[in-house]
Scaffold this active site. Structure first.
Site, short mmCIF file in Angstrom:
data_model
loop_
_atom_site.label_atom_id
_atom_site.label_comp_id
_atom_site.label_asym_id
_atom_site.label_seq_id
_atom_site.Cartn_x
_atom_site.Cartn_y
_atom_site.Cartn_z
N ASP A 24 -3.60 4.29 0.74
CA ASP A 24 -2.46 5.07 0.31
C ASP A 24 -2.73 6.51 0.75
OD1 ASP A 24 -0.30 4.80 -2.60
OD2 ASP A 24 -0.12 5.98 -0.77
C1 GLC Z 1 2.89 7.46 -1.53
C2 GLC Z 1 2.94 6.14 -2.28
C3 GLC Z 1 3.03 4.95 -1.38
C4 GLC Z 1 3.81 5.31 -0.13
C5 GLC Z 1 2.97 6.31 0.64
C6 GLC Z 1 3.67 6.79 1.92
O1 GLC Z 1 2.03 8.35 -2.17
O2 GLC Z 1 1.94 5.87 -3.24
O3 GLC Z 1 3.65 3.90 -2.14
O4 GLC Z 1 4.04 4.16 0.65
O5 GLC Z 1 2.60 7.43 -0.14
O6 GLC Z 1 4.79 7.54 1.59
#
Ligand code: GLC
Length: 745
Positions: free
Chosen positions: A287
Site C-alpha cells: 500500500d
Molecule cells: C491508499 C489506500 C489503498 C489505495 C492506495 C492507492 O492509501 O489504502 O486502498 O489503493 O492508497 O491510492
C-alpha cells in the site's frame, strides 16, 4: 562462502523449499518470454520493475517533479504508475517507458473502486443487494470504462471483513460476513478481469488489504491489529482466498500490523499463506509507502532496513515508497538480499505485462476511438441505476406509507442531502462527473406526476442547522402532505482516514427531524452514508426509513424509483447496525456464552449490559419489502449424513402480499458442539428470488462438507461429528424455519 551470503542464501533456500511444487496454472509460453527478458536485465532494471510512483505530476504543468519522473521512467527505473488516466496521458507516459533500453511497458494502476466515469453505489451498498450477478456486472462496466481510458489495473476489490462501523473504510468492502464477503470478492474479481486477462474490456484486479485491516484497534484507521491465528483464518482470510481462487491478478498488502508485524513485512501472510500455501503466482503491491512506514511502526531502523524486510517478506512492488528504488541494488551488492528474491518479484510482474498483451502493443488500452465509444455510453447509467435500486434497504414502512401514492399531492423534500450531488458519489471516485450525478431532489422532480408538487428546504448543512433554517424547514413541511427528509453523512465522513468515534447522525440532524416530526406530517427518511449509523430517535418515530448509502451517479433516480414503487426494495443489510456505541464490535456471528441472556427476567450474572439491550438496532441480513413472504414446508433429504454426503434442504417461499418482489432467503447453520466453540449461526447459503403476488417457489440448498467445515485450534480445515441446527430466515434475527441433522463422522 562469503559470510555475508550465508543469511540471504538461507532465506532463499527456505523460500525455495516452502514454494509449493505446484503453482496456479501459468502459460509456459509466457513464462519462457519472461525468463528470456529477465536474462537481459541489469539489477537496476530489475529493481525498476518493482518500483511504482504516482503520476499526477506527469500530467500537470512543467515542474521539477515532472522532470524527475520522466528521467526515472526513461532510465527504466519504473515498473508502474498510478493515478495516470485517460488515453492521451497514458500514451504520453507509456512513450517515455518505451525510450528505456529494454522498452518494458508500464502498468497503469488506478483506484477504480466503484466505477470509473459512471459512479456505482459504494461497495458496501452493492453488497446490500446480495445480487452477485449485478455486482459482477457493475465491476465489468467499471473495468470497460477504465480499460478504455488506458488503465490496466484497478486497486479493487477491497475484501476486508469489517465489524466495526467506526472504521471509515467499512464503506469499501462487503461487510461483516466471510461467506457473503467471499462470494462478492469472487464476483468482483470476475467482473473486473473477465474470464481471461488481455481483453480491452477488462483490467487486472487487486485483492486488498492483505490482511485483517478491518480489525484495526478501536476502529481507527491505520492502527494495529491483534487477533488469534484462528480468527484470522476463520473470519478474515476467506474473502482473500476466494479472490485468489478466482484468479485475482494482484494483491495489495495493508498498513496495519498483524500481531506486531507490519503486513508489508509479514512473511507469514505474504509467503507462508499467500504465495506458498495458496500457490499464488500473481504479485503483491505494497500500500502507499507501507514499506517506508515500517520504520515509523518501529519495525525497521530506516528505509534501507525496511526495503530488506519487505522484499524478504514477499512484497513485490513498492508503491510510492522509493525504498526499493533507493536501496535494493545496494542490498544485493552487500549480499543481504539474494538476487533470486528480486528475480521472483520481477518475473511475477513481467508475467502480468505479457498476459495483458502490453509487449505486443504497449498502447493497446490507450485507443482514442474506443475511449470515445465506451465512456458515457448511456447503457452504463442504466446499469448503475439498476444497481442503485437493488442496494436500497427498506428499514421501516409503517402503515405501508411507501410506495408513495400518486395522491400525495405536495411532497416536501427537505434536508442537507436533498440536493446533494458530490455526496452521492461517496469517496473513491475517479473520473466521476458529479455535475451529472442525479440528486434526490432531481430524481423526485423527474418522477412526480403532473398533479403533484415538490417543495424544498435545505435546512442548513449536514453538520449544522440554525433555528431559522429549521423553522423554514418546518414551515415547508406544514405545506405538504408528506415529507421526504434526506439526512446522513457527507462524502468525506466515511472512507480512508475517516474513522468516527461517534457514528450517530452528525450535527443537528436529529433536532431537524424532531422539529419536523412535531408537524405530524408523515416523514420518509432517506439515510445516506458510507457506514452504519446510530439514529434511534428516527428509527422509533419516522414512518418510513430507506437506507440509501451513497448510490453514485443515479442516486436520485434510484431512490425515486423506490419511493414511487417503480422498484420494490429487496436489499438486506450486509453489516449489523448497533443501538449504541458501547455495543461495538457487534456482529451476528458471535459464539454463545456460558451465561447467555435469553430474555430472562433477572439479568443478574448474565452476559448483558445493565444500560442497553444486547440486540442490534438492525441485524445482519435485515431488509423489508413492499410485499410479504412466507416460508413453509422445510424438508431435509436426510437426518444423518457422513461428511462424504450432503443434505438437500428444501422449503417453499410464497409472496403473500400485493406487490411482486424479491426476497433474499438466508440459510444459517450452527455446529452445536465442536473442539472449538462455534458461532451461534453462520450464513451458509442464500437465494434471491423474484415472486409475483401469490406465487410460490420451491427453494433448495445443498449442505455439503465445505459448509460443515471449520478451522480447528490447529488451523486444520475439518469437520467433526455432531448435531447441526438448520435455520432459514429473512434475516439473521428473523429465523422462520428450523430443523436439525447429525453428521455421524
Ligand atoms: C491508499 C489506500 C489503498 C489505495 C492506495 C492507492 O492509501 O489504502 O486502498 O489503493 O492508497 O491510492
Amino acid at each position: 562462502m562469503n559470510r555475508n551470503l550465508i543469511y540471504p542464501t538461507l532465506v532463499f533456500f527456505l523460500f525455495l523449499c516452502s514454494v509449493s511444487t505446484f503453482a496456479q496454472k501459468t502459460d509456459p509460453a509466457i513464462s519462457q518470454k519472461v525468463d528470456q527478458l529477465l536474462k537481459q536485465m541489469t539489477i537496476e532494471e530489475k529493481v525498476g520493475q518493482l518500483n511504482q510512483y504516482t503520476g499526477k505530476a506527469l500530467t500537470g504543468p512543467a515542474s521539477e517533479k515532472k522532470n524527475d519522473l520522466q528521467t526515472e521512467i526513461v532510465n527504466g527505473w519504473v515498473g508502474s504508475m498510478l493515478n495516470v488516466k485517460g488515453v492521451k496521458n497514458t500514451r504520453e507516459v507509456q512513450a517515455m517507458a518505451l525510450k528505456s533500453r529494454l522498452k518494458i511497458p508500464l502498468l497503469f494502476g488506478l483506484d477504480v473502486i466503484h466505477g470509473y466515469e459512471v459512479t456505482f453505489p459504494i461497495p458496501l451498498a452493492e453488497a446490500a443487494s446480495w445480487d452477485l450477478g449485478a455486482i459482477k456486472q457493475a465491476a465489468h462496466v467499471a473495468a470497460e470504462e477504465a480499460a478504455a481510458s488506458g488503465i490496466h489495473w484497478t486497486f479493487a476489490p477491497m475484501v476486508d471483513i469489517a465489524r466495526d462501523p467506526r472504521w471509515g473504510r467499512i464503506m469499501e468492502g462487503a461487510g461483516e460476513d466471510p461467506y457473503l464477503g467471499s462470494l462478492i470478492a469472487r464476483a468482483r474479481v470476475k467482473g473486473f478481469q473477465g474470464e481471461k486477462l488481455g481483453g480491452t474490456d477488462a483490467v487486472m484486479a487487486c485483492a486488498k488489504h492483505f490482511a485483517a485491516y478491518g480489525a484495526a484497534i478501536a476502529g481507527r484507521d491505520y492502527a494495529a491489529v491483534e487477533m488469534s491465528d484462528h480468527e484470522l483464518w476463520q473470519t478474515y482470510l476467506p474473502p482473500f482466498k476466494a479472490a485468489a481462487e478466482a484468479g485475482v491478478a494482484t494483491f495489495m498488502n495493508s498498513f496495519n500490523t498483524l500481531n506486531g508485524i507490519p503486513a508489508t513485512g509479514n512473511s507469514y501472510l505474504q509467503r507462508d499463506i499467500l504465495k506458498n500455501k495458496w500457490n499464488y503466482n500473481g504479485f503483491i503491491v505494497s500500500d502507499w509507502n507501507s514499506i517506508g512506514e515500517m520504520s515509523i511502526w518501529g519495525y525497521a531502523n530506516d528505509l534501507k532496513d525496511a526495503a530488506e524486510k519487505a522484499i524478504i517478506a514477499g512484497s513485490d512492488m513498492d508503491m510510492e515508497g522509493s525504498a526499493y528504488r533507493k536501496h535494493l541494488v545496494q542490498l544485493v551488492k552487500e549480499g543481504k538480499v539474494a538476487v533470486a528474491l528480486i528475480d521472483d518479484a520481477v518475473k511475477r510482474i513481467l508475467y502480468k505485462k505479457f498476459e495483458l498483451g502490453l509487449f505486443d502493443d504497449p498502447y493497446k488500452f490507450s485507443d482514442e476511438k474506443r475511449e470515445q465509444k465506451v465512456i458515457k455510453n448511456p447503457k452504463n447509467r442504466t446499469i448503475a441505476r439498476a444497481m442503485a435500486r437493488k442496494s436500497i434497504v427498506l428499514l421501516k414502512n409503517d402503515a405501508d406509507l411507501l410506495p408513495l401514492a400518486k395522491t400525495a399531492q405536495t411532497i416536501a423534500v427537505i434536508g442537507p442531502l436533498a440536493k446533494a450531488k458530490r455526496d452521492m458519489a461517496g469517496s473513491w471516485i475517479v473520473n466521476a462527473d458529479t455535475v451529472s450525478t442525479v440528486s434526490l431532489y432531481e430524481g423526485l422532480s423527474a418522477a412526480v406526476g403532473k398533479n403533484q408538487k415538490l417543495l424544498f428546504a435545505g435546512a442548513g448543512t449536514a453538520l449544522s442547522s440554525t433555528d431559522a433554517e429549521i423553522a423554514e424547514a418546518v414551515a415547508t413541511a406544514r405545506q405538504a402532505d408528506v415529507v421526504v427528509l434526506a439526512l446522513g453523512e457527507t462524502w468525506d465522513m466515511s472512507g480512508e482516514s475517516k474513522s468516527r468515534a461517534d457514528i450517530h447522525l452528525p450535527g443537528d440532524q436529529v433536532k431537524l427531524f424532531e422539529a419536523i416530526q412535531k408537524t405530524g406530517k408523515p416523514i420518509i427518511v432517506t439515510l445516506m452514508a458510507g457506514r452504519p449509523m446510530i439514529f434511534n430517535e428516527i428509527a422509533d418515530k419516522a414512518a418510513a426509513i430507506l437506507y440509501t448509502w451513497w448510490l453514485g451517479s443515479e442516486a436520485g433516480n434510484a431512490i425515486s424509483d423506490v419511493i414511487f414503487g417503480n422498484y420494490n426494495p429487496s436489499a438486506k443489510l450486509p453489516v449489523t447496525f448497533p443501538r449504541a456505541m458501547g455495543q461495538i464490535p457487534i456482529y451476528y456471528g458471535q459464539t454463545n456464552t456460558g451465561r447467555p441472556y435469553t430474555n430472562q427476567k433477572n439479568k443478574l450474572y448474565l452476559s448483558v449490559y445493565i444500560d442497553e439491550e444486547n440486540t442490534p438496532r438492525y441485524a445482519f441480513g435485515y431488509g423489508l419489502s413492499y410485499t410479504k413472504f412466507s416460508y413453509s414446508d422445510l424438508k431435509l433429504s436426510k437426518s444423518e449424513i457422513t461428511d462424504a454426503d450432503s443434505v438437500v434442504l428444501s422449503f417453499k417461499l410464497t409472496n403473500t402480499g400485493k406487490y411482486a418482489g424479491e426476497e433474499v432467503a438466508q440459510l444459517y447453520l450452527r455446529d452445536e458442539v465442536a473442539s472449538i466453540v462455534r458461532p451461534l449461526k453462520e450464513l451458509k447459503d442464500f437465494a434471491k428470488v423474484l415472486l409475483k403476488p401469490g406465487e410460490s417457489k420451491l427453494i433448495s440448498f445443498v449442505i455439503n462438507k465445505e459448509k460443515l467445515s471449520f478451522y480447528n485450534k490447529d488451523l486444520k480445515w475439518i469437520t467433526e461429528p455432531g448435531v447441526f441446527q438448520v435455520m432459514l430466515g429473512s434475516s439473521s434475527d428473523q429465523i422462520l424455519l428450523q430443523s436439525k441433522f447429525t453428521l455421524t463422522r
